[in-house]
Design a protein around this motif. Structure first.
Motif, PDB file in Angstrom:
ATOM      1  N   THR A   1     -52.867   1.125  17.875  1.00  0.00           N
ATOM      2  CA  THR A   1     -54.310   1.237  17.991  1.00  0.00           C
ATOM      3  C   THR A   1     -54.996  -0.047  17.597  1.00  0.00           C
ATOM      4  O   THR A   1     -56.265  -0.344  17.892  1.00  0.00           O
ATOM      5  CB  THR A   1     -54.702   2.054  16.709  1.00  0.00           C
ATOM      6  OG1 THR A   1     -54.204   1.640  15.406  1.00  0.00           O
ATOM      7  CG2 THR A   1     -54.441   3.592  16.965  1.00  0.00           C
ATOM      8  N   THR A   2     -54.402  -1.167  17.037  1.00  0.00           N
ATOM      9  CA  THR A   2     -54.780  -2.365  16.869  1.00  0.00           C
ATOM     10  C   THR A   2     -54.128  -3.568  17.331  1.00  0.00           C
ATOM     11  O   THR A   2     -52.745  -3.412  17.526  1.00  0.00           O
ATOM     12  CB  THR A   2     -55.080  -2.779  15.210  1.00  0.00           C
ATOM     13  OG1 THR A   2     -53.936  -2.782  14.711  1.00  0.00           O
ATOM     14  CG2 THR A   2     -56.204  -1.830  14.776  1.00  0.00           C
ATOM     15  N   PHE A   3     -54.476  -4.459  17.913  1.00  0.00           N
ATOM     16  CA  PHE A   3     -53.894  -5.600  18.649  1.00  0.00           C
ATOM     17  C   PHE A   3     -54.223  -6.740  18.056  1.00  0.00           C
ATOM     18  O   PHE A   3     -55.571  -7.154  17.644  1.00  0.00           O
ATOM     19  CB  PHE A   3     -54.306  -5.440  20.096  1.00  0.00           C
ATOM     20  CG  PHE A   3     -53.602  -4.142  20.887  1.00  0.00           C
ATOM     21  CD1 PHE A   3     -52.601  -3.838  21.069  1.00  0.00           C
ATOM     22  CD2 PHE A   3     -54.592  -3.160  20.944  1.00  0.00           C
ATOM     23  CE1 PHE A   3     -51.946  -2.683  21.541  1.00  0.00           C
ATOM     24  CE2 PHE A   3     -54.123  -2.073  21.491  1.00  0.00           C
ATOM     25  CZ  PHE A   3     -52.834  -1.816  21.738  1.00  0.00           C
ATOM     26  N   PRO A   4     -53.290  -7.969  17.856  1.00  0.00           N
ATOM     27  CA  PRO A   4     -51.649  -7.750  18.383  1.00  0.00           C
ATOM     28  C   PRO A   4     -51.233  -6.724  17.586  1.00  0.00           C
ATOM     29  O   PRO A   4     -51.554  -6.570  16.437  1.00  0.00           O
ATOM     30  CB  PRO A   4     -51.192  -9.275  18.115  1.00  0.00           C
ATOM     31  CG  PRO A   4     -52.356  -9.856  17.180  1.00  0.00           C
ATOM     32  CD  PRO A   4     -53.730  -9.144  17.218  1.00  0.00           C
ATOM     33  N   PHE A   5     -50.422  -6.130  18.232  1.00  0.00           N
ATOM     34  CA  PHE A   5     -49.339  -5.200  17.595  1.00  0.00           C
ATOM     35  C   PHE A   5     -47.977  -5.447  17.402  1.00  0.00           C
ATOM     36  O   PHE A   5     -47.270  -6.089  18.733  1.00  0.00           O
ATOM     37  CB  PHE A   5     -49.443  -3.892  18.427  1.00  0.00           C
ATOM     38  CG  PHE A   5     -48.578  -2.712  18.038  1.00  0.00           C
ATOM     39  CD1 PHE A   5     -48.871  -1.853  17.120  1.00  0.00           C
ATOM     40  CD2 PHE A   5     -47.207  -2.826  18.602  1.00  0.00           C
ATOM     41  CE1 PHE A   5     -48.029  -0.936  16.493  1.00  0.00           C
ATOM     42  CE2 PHE A   5     -46.415  -1.717  18.187  1.00  0.00           C
ATOM     43  CZ  PHE A   5     -46.773  -0.731  17.060  1.00  0.00           C
ATOM     44  N   THR A   6     -47.418  -5.665  16.398  1.00  0.00           N
ATOM     45  CA  THR A   6     -45.937  -6.088  16.342  1.00  0.00           C
ATOM     46  C   THR A   6     -45.140  -4.831  15.819  1.00  0.00           C
ATOM     47  O   THR A   6     -45.597  -4.040  14.372  1.00  0.00           O
ATOM     48  CB  THR A   6     -45.906  -7.416  15.713  1.00  0.00           C
ATOM     49  OG1 THR A   6     -46.268  -8.468  16.305  1.00  0.00           O
ATOM     50  CG2 THR A   6     -44.487  -7.656  15.502  1.00  0.00           C
ATOM     51  N   TYR A   7     -43.980  -4.363  16.084  1.00  0.00           N
ATOM     52  CA  TYR A   7     -43.216  -3.488  15.477  1.00  0.00           C
ATOM     53  C   TYR A   7     -41.551  -3.993  15.532  1.00  0.00           C
ATOM     54  O   TYR A   7     -41.377  -4.452  16.544  1.00  0.00           O
ATOM     55  CB  TYR A   7     -43.303  -2.313  16.352  1.00  0.00           C
ATOM     56  CG  TYR A   7     -42.462  -1.079  15.755  1.00  0.00           C
ATOM     57  CD1 TYR A   7     -43.147  -0.218  14.657  1.00  0.00           C
ATOM     58  CD2 TYR A   7     -41.425  -0.834  16.162  1.00  0.00           C
ATOM     59  CE1 TYR A   7     -42.445   0.844  14.259  1.00  0.00           C
ATOM     60  CE2 TYR A   7     -40.424   0.128  15.430  1.00  0.00           C
ATOM     61  CZ  TYR A   7     -40.955   1.013  14.272  1.00  0.00           C
ATOM     62  OH  TYR A   7     -40.493   1.935  13.993  1.00  0.00           O
ATOM     63  N   ASN A   8     -41.022  -3.704  14.393  1.00  0.00           N
ATOM     64  CA  ASN A   8     -39.652  -4.293  14.286  1.00  0.00           C
ATOM     65  C   ASN A   8     -38.958  -2.987  14.097  1.00  0.00           C
ATOM     66  O   ASN A   8     -39.257  -2.185  13.279  1.00  0.00           O
ATOM     67  CB  ASN A   8     -39.505  -5.235  13.069  1.00  0.00           C
ATOM     68  CG  ASN A   8     -39.861  -6.577  13.307  1.00  0.00           C
ATOM     69  OD1 ASN A   8     -39.667  -7.252  14.046  1.00  0.00           O
ATOM     70  ND2 ASN A   8     -41.007  -6.781  12.327  1.00  0.00           N
ATOM     71  N   GLY A   9     -37.830  -2.825  14.947  1.00  0.00           N
ATOM     72  CA  GLY A   9     -37.096  -1.551  14.979  1.00  0.00           C
ATOM     73  C   GLY A   9     -35.608  -1.752  15.375  1.00  0.00           C
ATOM     74  O   GLY A   9     -35.311  -2.904  15.285  1.00  0.00           O
ATOM     75  N   ASP A  10     -34.629  -0.815  15.282  1.00  0.00           N
ATOM     76  CA  ASP A  10     -33.294  -0.844  15.711  1.00  0.00           C
ATOM     77  C   ASP A  10     -33.284   0.452  16.779  1.00  0.00           C
ATOM     78  O   ASP A  10     -33.725   1.412  16.591  1.00  0.00           O
ATOM     79  CB  ASP A  10     -32.607  -0.385  14.463  1.00  0.00           C
ATOM     80  CG  ASP A  10     -31.253  -0.777  14.656  1.00  0.00           C
ATOM     81  OD1 ASP A  10     -30.682  -0.695  15.765  1.00  0.00           O
ATOM     82  OD2 ASP A  10     -30.347  -0.840  13.739  1.00  0.00           O
ATOM     83  N   LEU A  11     -32.608   0.299  17.830  1.00  0.00           N
ATOM     84  CA  LEU A  11     -32.247   0.959  18.947  1.00  0.00           C
ATOM     85  C   LEU A  11     -30.974   1.670  18.837  1.00  0.00           C
ATOM     86  O   LEU A  11     -30.608   2.586  19.672  1.00  0.00           O
ATOM     87  CB  LEU A  11     -32.335   0.461  20.201  1.00  0.00           C
ATOM     88  CG  LEU A  11     -33.575  -0.146  20.612  1.00  0.00           C
ATOM     89  CD1 LEU A  11     -33.627  -1.020  21.830  1.00  0.00           C
ATOM     90  CD2 LEU A  11     -34.501   1.070  21.041  1.00  0.00           C
ATOM     91  N   LYS A  12     -30.320   1.572  17.641  1.00  0.00           N
ATOM     92  CA  LYS A  12     -29.026   2.282  17.475  1.00  0.00           C
ATOM     93  C   LYS A  12     -29.311   3.611  17.363  1.00  0.00           C
ATOM     94  O   LYS A  12     -30.100   4.157  16.853  1.00  0.00           O
ATOM     95  CB  LYS A  12     -28.348   1.773  16.220  1.00  0.00           C
ATOM     96  CG  LYS A  12     -26.919   2.278  15.855  1.00  0.00           C
ATOM     97  CD  LYS A  12     -26.289   2.008  14.589  1.00  0.00           C
ATOM     98  CE  LYS A  12     -24.963   2.541  14.493  1.00  0.00           C
ATOM     99  NZ  LYS A  12     -23.887   2.033  13.648  1.00  0.00           N
TER     100      LYS A  12
END
Length: 181
Positions: A58-69
């Motif tokens: 909903t807000t930019f810049p948008f940053t997301y840290n995740g894991d695809l495991k």
């Protein structure tokens, strides 16, 4: 099927959601099979593993840290719109503003060759169309995938970040989306 020095076999794969699977255990003869242990290991998928669970940006810049495991594939070979149907991924969504957006995906895998992709779709989870897909690959490295895309005001967009090797090990990623003029 992978076998180790003790003649143990292992099958590693990422199943498709909603599909039934059957496993057949065989040997050269019934007496050759003998006793066996059967173990199933399931990795927990990311919280946004399916389109219906997409994280709203909903807000930019948008940053997301995740894991695809543990991420599961989202398409089978018959209905993939863009990208590789075998890759497991995580979903994000946003509402277009009529401006352009910059998308950057960084994935890390230090143990083997892998492929990462970022796909942009227009529409809702019940019916969408692929508008852009980019991918990159590498061995024992960080893979960066970047592109820019224009949007239409008021139109829903879906972003799918995906990678190979999600059944074996952690695939940390960072998605950054920036609104541009």
């Amino acid at each position: 099927c992978e076998e180790d020095a003790e003649s143990n076999a292992a099958i590693k794969f990422v199943p498709m959601n909603g599909k039934d699977y059957k496993l057949l255990l065989t040997g050269n003869s019934f007496s050759a099979v003998g006793e066996f242990d059967l173990t199933f290991v399931q990795n927990e998928p990311p919280e946004n593993d399916s389109c219906d669970e997409a994280i709203m940006m909903t807000t930019f810049p948008f940053t997301y840290n995740g894991d695809l495991k543990g991420a599961t594939p989202d398409f089978d070979a018959d209905n993939v719109q863009c990208g590789d149907s075998a890759l497991g991924g995580a979903w994000f969504s946003f509402l277009g503003t009529g401006k352009g957006y910059s998308f950057e995906l960084k994935t890390v895998n230090t143990n083997r060759y892998f492929r990462s992709e970022i796909s942009l779709f227009q529409g809702s989870c019940s019916g969408f169309e692929c508008t852009k897909n980019e991918g990159g690959s590498g061995a024992n490295a960080v893979v960066n995938v970047e592109y820019n895309a224009a949007t239409m005001a008021g139109v829903q967009y879906l972003v799918l970040v995906s990678s190979s090797q999600v059944d074996e090990e952690e695939i940390p990623y960072q998605l950054t989306v920036t609104e541009i003029a």
